[in-house]
Design a protein around this motif. Sequence first.
Motif, PDB file in Angstrom:
ATOM      1  N   LEU A 195      47.703  17.148  12.783  1.00 19.64           N
ATOM      2  CA  LEU A 195      46.838  16.553  13.791  1.00 19.64           C
ATOM      3  C   LEU A 195      45.483  17.274  13.849  1.00 19.64           C
ATOM      4  O   LEU A 195      44.425  16.630  13.917  1.00 19.64           O
ATOM      5  N   ILE A 196      45.517  18.601  13.796  1.00 20.78           N
ATOM      6  CA  ILE A 196      44.276  19.390  13.841  1.00 20.78           C
ATOM      7  C   ILE A 196      43.406  19.107  12.609  1.00 20.78           C
ATOM      8  O   ILE A 196      42.187  18.917  12.718  1.00 20.78           O
ATOM      9  N   ILE A 197      44.041  19.066  11.440  1.00 18.78           N
ATOM     10  CA  ILE A 197      43.300  18.799  10.200  1.00 18.78           C
ATOM     11  C   ILE A 197      42.685  17.399  10.225  1.00 18.78           C
ATOM     12  O   ILE A 197      41.522  17.215   9.834  1.00 18.78           O
ATOM     13  N   LEU A 198      43.437  16.416  10.698  1.00 18.38           N
ATOM     14  CA  LEU A 198      42.924  15.044  10.782  1.00 18.38           C
ATOM     15  C   LEU A 198      41.734  14.962  11.739  1.00 18.38           C
ATOM     16  O   LEU A 198      40.735  14.285  11.449  1.00 18.38           O
ATOM     17  N   CYS A 199      41.836  15.642  12.868  1.00 19.39           N
ATOM     18  CA  CYS A 199      40.723  15.653  13.827  1.00 19.39           C
ATOM     19  C   CYS A 199      39.470  16.276  13.209  1.00 19.39           C
ATOM     20  O   CYS A 199      38.359  15.766  13.392  1.00 19.39           O
ATOM     21  N   PHE A 200      39.669  17.354  12.472  1.00 18.33           N
ATOM     22  CA  PHE A 200      38.532  18.025  11.835  1.00 18.33           C
ATOM     23  C   PHE A 200      37.885  17.125  10.780  1.00 18.33           C
ATOM     24  O   PHE A 200      36.655  17.012  10.719  1.00 18.33           O
ATOM     25  N   ILE A 205      45.948  22.548  25.428  1.00 17.52           N
ATOM     26  CA  ILE A 205      46.817  21.450  24.964  1.00 17.52           C
ATOM     27  C   ILE A 205      47.546  21.865  23.693  1.00 17.52           C
ATOM     28  O   ILE A 205      48.747  21.593  23.530  1.00 17.52           O
ATOM     29  N   CYS A 206      46.824  22.521  22.788  1.00 18.23           N
ATOM     30  CA  CYS A 206      47.443  22.979  21.539  1.00 18.23           C
ATOM     31  C   CYS A 206      48.573  23.965  21.810  1.00 18.23           C
ATOM     32  O   CYS A 206      49.643  23.889  21.196  1.00 18.23           O
ATOM     33  N   LEU A 207      48.360  24.907  22.740  1.00 14.39           N
ATOM     34  CA  LEU A 207      49.396  25.890  23.072  1.00 14.39           C
ATOM     35  C   LEU A 207      50.632  25.217  23.655  1.00 14.39           C
ATOM     36  O   LEU A 207      51.772  25.572  23.314  1.00 14.39           O
ATOM     37  N   ILE A 208      50.414  24.227  24.514  1.00 11.26           N
ATOM     38  CA  ILE A 208      51.543  23.528  25.137  1.00 11.26           C
ATOM     39  C   ILE A 208      52.343  22.750  24.084  1.00 11.26           C
ATOM     40  O   ILE A 208      53.578  22.830  24.040  1.00 11.26           O
ATOM     41  N   LEU A 209      51.643  22.004  23.237  1.00 11.00           N
ATOM     42  CA  LEU A 209      52.324  21.222  22.202  1.00 11.00           C
ATOM     43  C   LEU A 209      52.946  22.118  21.135  1.00 11.00           C
ATOM     44  O   LEU A 209      54.012  21.798  20.590  1.00 11.00           O
ATOM     45  N   ALA A 210      52.299  23.246  20.828  1.00 16.08           N
ATOM     46  CA  ALA A 210      52.875  24.194  19.873  1.00 16.08           C
ATOM     47  C   ALA A 210      54.138  24.829  20.430  1.00 16.08           C
ATOM     48  O   ALA A 210      55.109  25.083  19.698  1.00 16.08           O
ATOM     49  N   ALA A 211      54.148  25.081  21.754  1.00  9.45           N
ATOM     50  CA  ALA A 211      55.362  25.598  22.396  1.00  9.45           C
ATOM     51  C   ALA A 211      56.495  24.581  22.285  1.00  9.45           C
ATOM     52  O   ALA A 211      57.660  24.943  22.063  1.00  9.45           O
ATOM     53  N   LEU A 212      56.162  23.305  22.441  1.00 11.64           N
ATOM     54  CA  LEU A 212      57.160  22.244  22.258  1.00 11.64           C
ATOM     55  C   LEU A 212      57.697  22.250  20.837  1.00 11.64           C
ATOM     56  O   LEU A 212      58.920  22.135  20.619  1.00 11.64           O
ATOM     57  N   CYS A 213      56.796  22.389  19.854  1.00 12.30           N
ATOM     58  CA  CYS A 213      57.218  22.439  18.454  1.00 12.30           C
ATOM     59  C   CYS A 213      58.131  23.635  18.198  1.00 12.30           C
ATOM     60  O   CYS A 213      59.131  23.526  17.465  1.00 12.30           O
ATOM     61  N   VAL A 229      39.974   9.813  23.703  1.00 10.71           N
ATOM     62  CA  VAL A 229      41.389  10.050  23.400  1.00 10.71           C
ATOM     63  C   VAL A 229      41.689  11.529  23.614  1.00 10.71           C
ATOM     64  O   VAL A 229      41.034  12.382  23.003  1.00 10.71           O
ATOM     65  N   PRO A 230      42.659  11.869  24.463  1.00 10.42           N
ATOM     66  CA  PRO A 230      42.958  13.279  24.744  1.00 10.42           C
ATOM     67  C   PRO A 230      43.197  14.090  23.475  1.00 10.42           C
ATOM     68  O   PRO A 230      43.771  13.583  22.507  1.00 10.42           O
ATOM     69  N   PHE A 231      42.800  15.305  23.476  1.00 16.63           N
ATOM     70  CA  PHE A 231      42.844  16.283  22.380  1.00 16.63           C
ATOM     71  C   PHE A 231      41.860  15.921  21.265  1.00 16.63           C
ATOM     72  O   PHE A 231      41.029  16.734  20.883  1.00 16.63           O
ATOM     73  N   ILE A 232      41.931  14.696  20.747  1.00 19.54           N
ATOM     74  CA  ILE A 232      40.977  14.265  19.712  1.00 19.54           C
ATOM     75  C   ILE A 232      39.557  14.307  20.273  1.00 19.54           C
ATOM     76  O   ILE A 232      38.603  14.613  19.560  1.00 19.54           O
ATOM     77  N   SER A 233      39.411  14.015  21.570  1.00 18.90           N
ATOM     78  CA  SER A 233      38.086  14.019  22.197  1.00 18.90           C
ATOM     79  C   SER A 233      37.442  15.397  22.156  1.00 18.90           C
ATOM     80  O   SER A 233      36.212  15.514  22.217  1.00 18.90           O
ATOM     81  N   SER A 234      38.247  16.458  22.032  1.00 15.07           N
ATOM     82  CA  SER A 234      37.684  17.812  21.969  1.00 15.07           C
ATOM     83  C   SER A 234      36.883  18.026  20.688  1.00 15.07           C
ATOM     84  O   SER A 234      36.021  18.908  20.637  1.00 15.07           O
ATOM     85  N   PHE A 235      37.175  17.241  19.648  1.00 15.88           N
ATOM     86  CA  PHE A 235      36.393  17.288  18.418  1.00 15.88           C
ATOM     87  C   PHE A 235      35.258  16.266  18.451  1.00 15.88           C
ATOM     88  O   PHE A 235      34.181  16.507  17.894  1.00 15.88           O
ATOM     89  N   ILE A 251      36.362  14.079  30.193  1.00 14.36           N
ATOM     90  CA  ILE A 251      36.967  15.339  30.644  1.00 14.36           C
ATOM     91  C   ILE A 251      38.106  15.067  31.617  1.00 14.36           C
ATOM     92  O   ILE A 251      39.164  15.720  31.555  1.00 14.36           O
ATOM     93  N   SER A 252      37.913  14.089  32.502  1.00 13.28           N
ATOM     94  CA  SER A 252      38.965  13.738  33.471  1.00 13.28           C
ATOM     95  C   SER A 252      40.222  13.253  32.761  1.00 13.28           C
ATOM     96  O   SER A 252      41.344  13.625  33.128  1.00 13.28           O
ATOM     97  N   ILE A 253      40.048  12.421  31.738  1.00 13.39           N
ATOM     98  CA  ILE A 253      41.204  11.934  30.960  1.00 13.39           C
ATOM     99  C   ILE A 253      41.902  13.090  30.263  1.00 13.39           C
ATOM    100  O   ILE A 253      43.140  13.182  30.260  1.00 13.39           O
ATOM    101  N   THR A 254      41.115  13.999  29.682  1.00 17.16           N
ATOM    102  CA  THR A 254      41.687  15.157  28.975  1.00 17.16           C
ATOM    103  C   THR A 254      42.460  16.057  29.934  1.00 17.16           C
ATOM    104  O   THR A 254      43.583  16.497  29.622  1.00 17.16           O
ATOM    105  N   VAL A 255      41.878  16.321  31.106  1.00 16.07           N
ATOM    106  CA  VAL A 255      42.550  17.173  32.097  1.00 16.07           C
ATOM    107  C   VAL A 255      43.817  16.490  32.612  1.00 16.07           C
ATOM    108  O   VAL A 255      44.862  17.140  32.789  1.00 16.07           O
ATOM    109  N   GLY A 256      43.745  15.170  32.841  1.00 13.67           N
ATOM    110  CA  GLY A 256      44.923  14.434  33.279  1.00 13.67           C
ATOM    111  C   GLY A 256      46.042  14.486  32.245  1.00 13.67           C
ATOM    112  O   GLY A 256      47.223  14.672  32.593  1.00 13.67           O
ATOM    113  N   PHE A 257      45.691  14.331  30.980  1.00 11.29           N
ATOM    114  CA  PHE A 257      46.673  14.419  29.895  1.00 11.29           C
ATOM    115  C   PHE A 257      47.282  15.812  29.833  1.00 11.29           C
ATOM    116  O   PHE A 257      48.502  15.976  29.652  1.00 11.29           O
ATOM    117  N   LEU A 258      46.429  16.846  29.977  1.00 11.19           N
ATOM    118  CA  LEU A 258      46.906  18.231  29.941  1.00 11.19           C
ATOM    119  C   LEU A 258      47.932  18.480  31.040  1.00 11.19           C
ATOM    120  O   LEU A 258      49.011  19.049  30.783  1.00 11.19           O
TER     121      LEU A 258
END
Length: 409
Positions: free
Chosen positions: A318-323, A290-298, A344-350, A370-377
């Motif tokens: 976003l990464i710092i806030l999650c941490f 997810i990070c790679l995809i969103l970073a590519a968008l950035c 919450v997708p991505f945040i759930s990984s933390f 995991i299903s929500i995260t994969v669906g979001f991805l």
Amino acid sequence: MKKILIVAKETFFRQIKSWGFIFMVLGPFIIVGINIIIGLATAKSANQKNDTDNRIAVVCKDNLLKTNLKTNPDVKLYDNQATAGKLFEKGKIKGYLYLTIKKNQQLDATVYLQPTDSSNIHKRSSVIISGLQNNINFATAKLSNEQKKKIMTVPEVHVKQAEKSKEIKNDTGIKIICFYAVCFILYFILLIYNGVTTQEIATEKGTKIMEVVFSSMPGGDYFIGKIMGLIGEVLLHIGIYLVGGYSIWRLLPYFKEGKTLVHQFDPFVGAILGNIGVYSLIYVVAALIICLILAALCGALASKPENAGKTAQFMTILIILCFILATQFNNNVHSNLLFVLSYVPFISSFMMPIRIIYEVASTWEILISISITVGFLIGILILIRRIYPRLILQTDDSVFKALKKAMMK
């Protein structure tokens, strides 16, 4: 598909051949290697020093005492007090014991100690003195063999120690270590590859090469190829760390000091890996993609390569806030907010790995998350794949304007 694989291969090899990637991968191994070499050398030096200095120097002239002391590996005999005294003054021995026998067969002992008795010479000398006096008493008491046997009777001691390794997995300290290990690893890898991916995409944007590439293959396919190449780079990076770390751990027992270290900490390492588990690794991989995809968008939103750092700030924040959020829940794993954020997708990984480590999440909750995260991805992959070609060919300075144009077409 063939063109996608060509782009993925070219991206992958270009990234892993860069000096940045090489130093990023080898840096931790060099630091760990230096620390291990220093640690082993220090331990070896300390052991050699202890083998020499820890023996108790004893000065005595009585032959009976010398005979008793020669069989004691903890004692080093000196013939005269002058020699021992000089070594003591120079600090080459920690202390020494001067022994004589009085006429009444009483042992007269004088213990000379340094200002700091780091080797416990005093306590160890007391044991030696007591043993010698007992031997003298036996020799002068003229006891029968039966009486000597009764006096020498010692208690029978049985030691039954519980096995800690079976319960160590549920230890709170182990869970805390697992929690911070997952958070810090995820945090640093995401920050590193957020910057790498954003800069990689921003560098290509607006060049004539992209127009040529898009004329020979769909822009969406090119985007998929780029993401595949970057995912391959990340997986190689993590794989090198895993294989390298495992190899170092297995090689340590071949060293004398390393064998002790492995024997001491092997149950803890096993418990940490057991607590982290497969589900946590799934969240780590999902967060990376997810990070790679969103970073590519950035990166595609940057008007020029110099602005890549600015557009990457969204993901960085976003990464710092999650941490930061994750560290706040370490002592409050039953929080309702943690429960909500773990879906919450991505945040759930933390967040969800915290609940997994502390065993407060059921299997069905993990699978739903995991299903929500994969669906979001999958959703953002499809969306960004569609708008990526439009963003790459735009040169608008405004990020929001560029995104709006790409979405409207």
